[in-house]
Design a protein around this motif. Structure first.
Motif, PDB file in Angstrom:
ATOM      1  N   VAL A  57       0.827  -1.203   0.000  1.00  0.00           N
ATOM      2  CA  VAL A  57       0.000   0.000   0.000  1.00  0.00           C
ATOM      3  C   VAL A  57       0.866   1.259   0.000  1.00  0.00           C
ATOM      4  N   VAL A  58       1.927   1.268   0.797  1.00  0.00           N
ATOM      5  CA  VAL A  58       2.825   2.432   0.816  1.00  0.00           C
ATOM      6  C   VAL A  58       3.427   2.658  -0.568  1.00  0.00           C
ATOM      7  N   ALA A  59       3.845   1.559  -1.212  1.00  0.00           N
ATOM      8  CA  ALA A  59       4.425   1.673  -2.552  1.00  0.00           C
ATOM      9  C   ALA A  59       3.396   2.154  -3.566  1.00  0.00           C
ATOM     10  N   MET A  60       2.148   1.704  -3.414  1.00  0.00           N
ATOM     11  CA  MET A  60       1.100   2.143  -4.336  1.00  0.00           C
ATOM     12  C   MET A  60       0.876   3.647  -4.251  1.00  0.00           C
ATOM     13  N   LEU A  61       0.830   4.161  -3.046  1.00  0.00           N
ATOM     14  CA  LEU A  61       0.621   5.601  -2.872  1.00  0.00           C
ATOM     15  C   LEU A  61       1.777   6.392  -3.483  1.00  0.00           C
ATOM     16  N   ALA A  62       2.993   5.878  -3.329  1.00  0.00           N
ATOM     17  CA  ALA A  62       4.155   6.567  -3.892  1.00  0.00           C
ATOM     18  C   ALA A  62       4.223   6.422  -5.405  1.00  0.00           C
ATOM     19  N   THR A  63       3.727   5.291  -5.930  1.00  0.00           N
ATOM     20  CA  THR A  63       3.835   5.034  -7.358  1.00  0.00           C
ATOM     21  C   THR A  63       3.043   6.035  -8.183  1.00  0.00           C
ATOM     22  N   GLY A  64       1.869   6.449  -7.689  1.00  0.00           N
ATOM     23  CA  GLY A  64       1.089   7.428  -8.434  1.00  0.00           C
ATOM     24  C   GLY A  64       1.860   8.713  -8.653  1.00  0.00           C
ATOM     25  N   ILE A  65       2.554   9.171  -7.623  1.00  0.00           N
ATOM     26  CA  ILE A  65       3.339  10.400  -7.729  1.00  0.00           C
ATOM     27  C   ILE A  65       4.548  10.189  -8.630  1.00  0.00           C
ATOM     28  N   LEU A 207     -14.904   0.066  -2.332  1.00  0.00           N
ATOM     29  CA  LEU A 207     -15.228  -0.947  -1.324  1.00  0.00           C
ATOM     30  C   LEU A 207     -15.467  -2.304  -1.970  1.00  0.00           C
ATOM     31  N   LEU A 208     -16.234  -2.331  -3.048  1.00  0.00           N
ATOM     32  CA  LEU A 208     -16.522  -3.591  -3.730  1.00  0.00           C
ATOM     33  C   LEU A 208     -15.261  -4.182  -4.351  1.00  0.00           C
ATOM     34  N   ALA A 209     -14.392  -3.321  -4.873  1.00  0.00           N
ATOM     35  CA  ALA A 209     -13.119  -3.801  -5.407  1.00  0.00           C
ATOM     36  C   ALA A 209     -12.281  -4.425  -4.298  1.00  0.00           C
ATOM     37  N   ALA A 210     -12.265  -3.787  -3.131  1.00  0.00           N
ATOM     38  CA  ALA A 210     -11.504  -4.318  -2.008  1.00  0.00           C
ATOM     39  C   ALA A 210     -12.032  -5.689  -1.594  1.00  0.00           C
ATOM     40  N   VAL A 215     -11.090 -11.584  -1.601  1.00  0.00           N
ATOM     41  CA  VAL A 215     -11.384 -12.994  -1.872  1.00  0.00           C
ATOM     42  C   VAL A 215     -10.203 -13.660  -2.557  1.00  0.00           C
ATOM     43  N   GLU A 216      -9.641 -12.978  -3.560  1.00  0.00           N
ATOM     44  CA  GLU A 216      -8.488 -13.546  -4.263  1.00  0.00           C
ATOM     45  C   GLU A 216      -7.287 -13.667  -3.338  1.00  0.00           C
ATOM     46  N   ALA A 335      -5.214  -3.130  -1.905  1.00  0.00           N
ATOM     47  CA  ALA A 335      -5.127  -3.137  -0.446  1.00  0.00           C
ATOM     48  C   ALA A 335      -5.932  -4.306   0.101  1.00  0.00           C
ATOM     49  N   GLY A 336      -7.063  -4.586  -0.537  1.00  0.00           N
ATOM     50  CA  GLY A 336      -7.880  -5.723  -0.109  1.00  0.00           C
ATOM     51  C   GLY A 336      -7.173  -7.046  -0.289  1.00  0.00           C
ATOM     52  N   ILE A 337      -6.491  -7.209  -1.414  1.00  0.00           N
ATOM     53  CA  ILE A 337      -5.842  -8.498  -1.683  1.00  0.00           C
ATOM     54  C   ILE A 337      -4.612  -8.713  -0.808  1.00  0.00           C
ATOM     55  N   LEU A 338      -4.016  -7.613  -0.322  1.00  0.00           N
ATOM     56  CA  LEU A 338      -2.771  -7.750   0.421  1.00  0.00           C
ATOM     57  C   LEU A 338      -2.923  -7.523   1.922  1.00  0.00           C
ATOM     58  N   VAL A 339      -3.739  -6.548   2.305  1.00  0.00           N
ATOM     59  CA  VAL A 339      -3.926  -6.278   3.725  1.00  0.00           C
ATOM     60  C   VAL A 339      -5.007  -7.172   4.313  1.00  0.00           C
ATOM     61  N   GLY A 340      -6.076  -7.411   3.546  1.00  0.00           N
ATOM     62  CA  GLY A 340      -7.200  -8.193   4.037  1.00  0.00           C
ATOM     63  C   GLY A 340      -6.850  -9.561   4.583  1.00  0.00           C
TER      64      GLY A 340
END
Length: 377
Positions: A57-65, A207-210, A215-216, A335-340
């Motif tokens: 998640v941290v990398a995702m936030l940085a990747t956009g920038i 939310l639905l994407a998460a 599930v995956e 975030a859902g696939i990795l943090v969940g």
């Protein structure tokens, strides 16, 4: 800049999705080995998996920038190579602390390539003037199947976790080497804020994407332990369920555009989520391995086209700029696939892994109930 509408750029995008799916799937069959090697319970394992999610998640936030400034190409390369370099370390670390640190790095590499490859895919699809996103995501599923299958096969041949991961790393490096010269050298710049919190209909889509990605992630990280704990398969064959799931996911996505064109977005969300819920019931009530595998298959088929539909709806909403909406949904989904799955560990520790999977089925019902709202014009 190289034209985005070329077979070479499409190939490079597909290879990026392939490597991302392959890399994370290689970790799935290693989970039982890591748990046994470190002698940790489900709760501790859940905390360790949380490290992977935090890094992503941290990398995702940085990747956009970073992508807005430098383009997606260098981030895709760095993420893909990072996956290949870090993977073998997951097979040899000897303490929970070191595994947490390695999972943090592995997650950062995965998060980076996940966001960057989607940015690249949007650019290529826009230039092509035709739907390509389902096909790109199908390559992620193919990578998931291939990664789990190759790793499970190597482990079944008693090559050992380290040698198995080294072989998989070489395959990923070869793929990234092929993609490198074909990736776009720059991406379309984005004006305005680089990140905003999702709101309006985008919040529901996120939310639905998460949920769908959760599930995956649960099948990836906990599916093997579920069937092993139920006594349906041995440790070395624990990854077979994810292989079946990945095959079903791939088949569903390869035909996804035709299905949606025929029945529409709303029906795809309703029936896809209901099929996935039925798959959870079959899996959790299975008396033998073959029935459990049928459950994995139904979950994969049902969930396969939910995320592409959610991305498509993000392009038609008016609550947020499309680019920011896509970025928000991507971040929430991954975030859902990795943090969940870390949360699954705590639930499993408190009430058992089957209870955690029943809760996933209940969450999937939210997709069914939200289909009308999501597809309302």
């Amino acid at each position: 800049m190289t034209s985005a509408d070329r077979p070479a750029t499409r190939l490079a995008t597909r290879l990026s999705f392939l490597v991302a799916g392959f890399g994370i799937a290689c970790w799935a069959p290693l989970v039982p080995f890591a748990k046994e090697r470190l002698a940790v319970d489900d709760a501790i394992l859940g905390l360790l998996l949380l490290s992977l999610g935090i890094g992503s998640v941290v990398a995702m936030l940085a990747t956009g920038i970073l992508s807005a400034r430098y383009g997606s190409k260098p981030i895709i390369i760095a993420g893909g190579v990072g996956l290949a370099v870090v993977l073998p370390l997951l097979a040899i670390v000897g303490s929970p602390v070191t595994l947490a640190l390695v999972l943090l790095a592995f997650g950062a590499a995965l998060g980076s390539i996940d966001v960057a490859m989607n940015i690249h895919a949007v650019e290529v699809e826009r230039a092509a003037g035709q739907p390509l996103m389902s096909g790109f995501h199908a390559l992620f599923s193919i990578g998931g199947f291939a990664g789990s299958a190759v790793m499970t096969t190597l482990l079944s041949f008693h090559l050992g976790p380290l040698m198995s991961t080294l072989i998989c790393s070489v395959l990923m490096l070869i793929a990234m080497g092929l993609a490198w010269p074909r990736l776009l050298r720059s991406a379309q710049a984005q004006e305005g804020p680089l990140f905003v919190l999702p709101h309006g209909i985008v919040l529901l889509l996120a939310l639905l994407a998460a949920i769908t990605f959760l599930v995956e992630g649960a099948i990836l990280d906990w599916g093997a332990l579920l069937v092993i704990g139920a006594g349906l398969v041995g440790e070395a064959q624990g990854g077979i369920g994810y292989i079946v799931f990945s095959i079903a996911m791939t088949a569903g996505r390869l035909g996804g555009d035709a299905v949606v064109a025929r029945v529409g977005d709303r029906a795809t969300l309703v029936w896809g989520s209901l099929i996935a819920v039925a798959g959870f019931a079959v899996l959790l009530l299975a008396p033998v391995a073959a029935v459990a595998m049928a459950g994995f298959l139904l979950i994969g088929l049902g969930a396969s086209n939910l995320v592409p539909v959610l991305f498509r709806r993000s392009a038609t909403q008016t609550a947020m700029p499309v680019g920011l909406a896509v970025a928000a949904i991507t971040t929430a989904g991954y975030a859902g696939i990795l943090v969940g799955p870390a949360g699954i560990g705590f639930i499993a520790h408190a009430g058992g892994l089957p209870l955690a999977f029943w809760m996933l089925a209940a969450l999937m019902c939210l997709v069914t109930l939200s289909a009308r709202t999501v597809t309302a014009k």
